[in-house]
Scaffold this motif. Sequence first.
Motif, PDB file in Angstrom:
ATOM      1  N   GLN A 274      29.496  33.362  37.746  1.00  0.00           N
ATOM      2  CA  GLN A 274      28.923  33.556  39.074  1.00  0.00           C
ATOM      3  C   GLN A 274      29.007  32.281  39.902  1.00  0.00           C
ATOM      4  N   LEU A 275      28.832  31.129  39.263  1.00  0.00           N
ATOM      5  CA  LEU A 275      28.968  29.871  39.991  1.00  0.00           C
ATOM      6  C   LEU A 275      30.414  29.659  40.425  1.00  0.00           C
ATOM      7  N   ALA A 276      31.364  30.064  39.584  1.00  0.00           N
ATOM      8  CA  ALA A 276      32.773  29.970  39.977  1.00  0.00           C
ATOM      9  C   ALA A 276      33.051  30.832  41.212  1.00  0.00           C
ATOM     10  N   GLY A 297      29.249  36.988  48.749  1.00  0.00           N
ATOM     11  CA  GLY A 297      29.339  38.442  48.744  1.00  0.00           C
ATOM     12  C   GLY A 297      30.227  38.900  47.596  1.00  0.00           C
ATOM     13  N   GLY A 298      29.852  40.020  47.014  1.00  0.00           N
ATOM     14  CA  GLY A 298      30.622  40.519  45.892  1.00  0.00           C
ATOM     15  C   GLY A 298      30.310  39.753  44.618  1.00  0.00           C
ATOM     16  N   THR A 299      31.102  40.019  43.594  1.00  0.00           N
ATOM     17  CA  THR A 299      30.929  39.350  42.303  1.00  0.00           C
ATOM     18  C   THR A 299      32.282  38.953  41.748  1.00  0.00           C
ATOM     19  N   PHE A 300      32.241  38.065  40.801  1.00  0.00           N
ATOM     20  CA  PHE A 300      33.464  37.610  40.134  1.00  0.00           C
ATOM     21  C   PHE A 300      34.159  38.775  39.437  1.00  0.00           C
ATOM     22  N   TYR A 301      33.388  39.647  38.806  1.00  0.00           N
ATOM     23  CA  TYR A 301      33.968  40.719  38.005  1.00  0.00           C
ATOM     24  C   TYR A 301      34.604  41.788  38.901  1.00  0.00           C
ATOM     25  N   ALA A 302      33.993  42.079  40.035  1.00  0.00           N
ATOM     26  CA  ALA A 302      34.573  43.052  40.952  1.00  0.00           C
ATOM     27  C   ALA A 302      35.898  42.532  41.518  1.00  0.00           C
ATOM     28  N   THR A 307      41.894  42.461  41.568  1.00  0.00           N
ATOM     29  CA  THR A 307      43.146  41.735  41.355  1.00  0.00           C
ATOM     30  C   THR A 307      44.027  42.450  40.339  1.00  0.00           C
ATOM     31  N   VAL A 308      43.408  42.938  39.263  1.00  0.00           N
ATOM     32  CA  VAL A 308      44.174  43.698  38.266  1.00  0.00           C
ATOM     33  C   VAL A 308      44.769  44.958  38.887  1.00  0.00           C
ATOM     34  N   GLY A 309      43.993  45.647  39.736  1.00  0.00           N
ATOM     35  CA  GLY A 309      44.497  46.861  40.372  1.00  0.00           C
ATOM     36  C   GLY A 309      45.664  46.563  41.287  1.00  0.00           C
TER      37      GLY A 309
END
Length: 314
Positions: A274-276, A297-302, A307-309
């Motif tokens: 999250q800090l990244a 806004g948003g999250t690292f995982y989203a 990006t994968v999509g």
Amino acid sequence: MSTTHPGGEPAAATKQLVIERILRDRDGVWQQIVDEQELRPLVRQMVVSSALSLALYGAVLGASYGWQQILSSLVKLPLLFLVTLAICLPTLYLFNLVFGARLSMLQAVALILVSITVTAALTLAFAPVSLFFLVTAQSYEFYKLLNVAILLLCAVVGLRFLVSGMQALNDHQQRLAPAAAPAPARAAAPPAAVPAQAVPQAVAVPAGSTPATAPTQVVAAPAVPAVNGMPDRPPLYVGPPAHYGRPPGPAGQRPASMSLLYIWILLFGFVGTQLAWTLRPFFGDPGQPFGVFRELGGTFYADLLRTVGRLLGG
């Protein structure tokens, strides 16, 4: 006069790089942390080593965008790991205090810095691989995912060193436990063996004789064998059954909970990711102008899933 460090290695041998010493003589490093000897110089060396390694790898991350992003990522990647350490350190320290482990703040810092130093050195070792794909792949999404995977792999290896160091600390406390365990209470010493001459004599009376006229025959009672001045009898111990099981450690000193350490590692990972995301960008999106930070806004995982999509969708 030459000095020797806790791991048994002379001070002259510590001229090697700190990461080399961690990888070659990790038992000596754990012993130094356990004994709390010369920890401040060790901590300084690890901070400098990890900061330099992460700064160089941060420059590689920013190379996909331009010199401004290179300078920005060069500063932000070491900042990411050190700030994550500062956020999560009190939790690890208090976890150990709650469960009775005598882990000082400096020992906790040293253990986590060993993990970060290993992670930083491994990321720097992957820098040529990252640069190779930067030149040959020419894909922003692929380059970002590749470097996220590299950082994840290096972090997992580094955290294994943290687990190993905590286990070494636990083993040290368990070795000290038998020496500090209270001796079981012993019953009062039985009387010393009675010499054979002092044993009352038994009188044998032949048939048809009276005690007054019968001859006497002295039969010596068997002496009780003595060992070190004490009769050879099993000693009696008084104490609760707990004393016959696993020896208790010193008062207030118990091994750190490894289960809680794994929970803390998950916390460390969530805080770091999250800090990244908060400190982004590290790569620099070619579709946006340069900026030191992006809007929250948003999250690292989203973002990772998006990006994968995009990569799979062509």
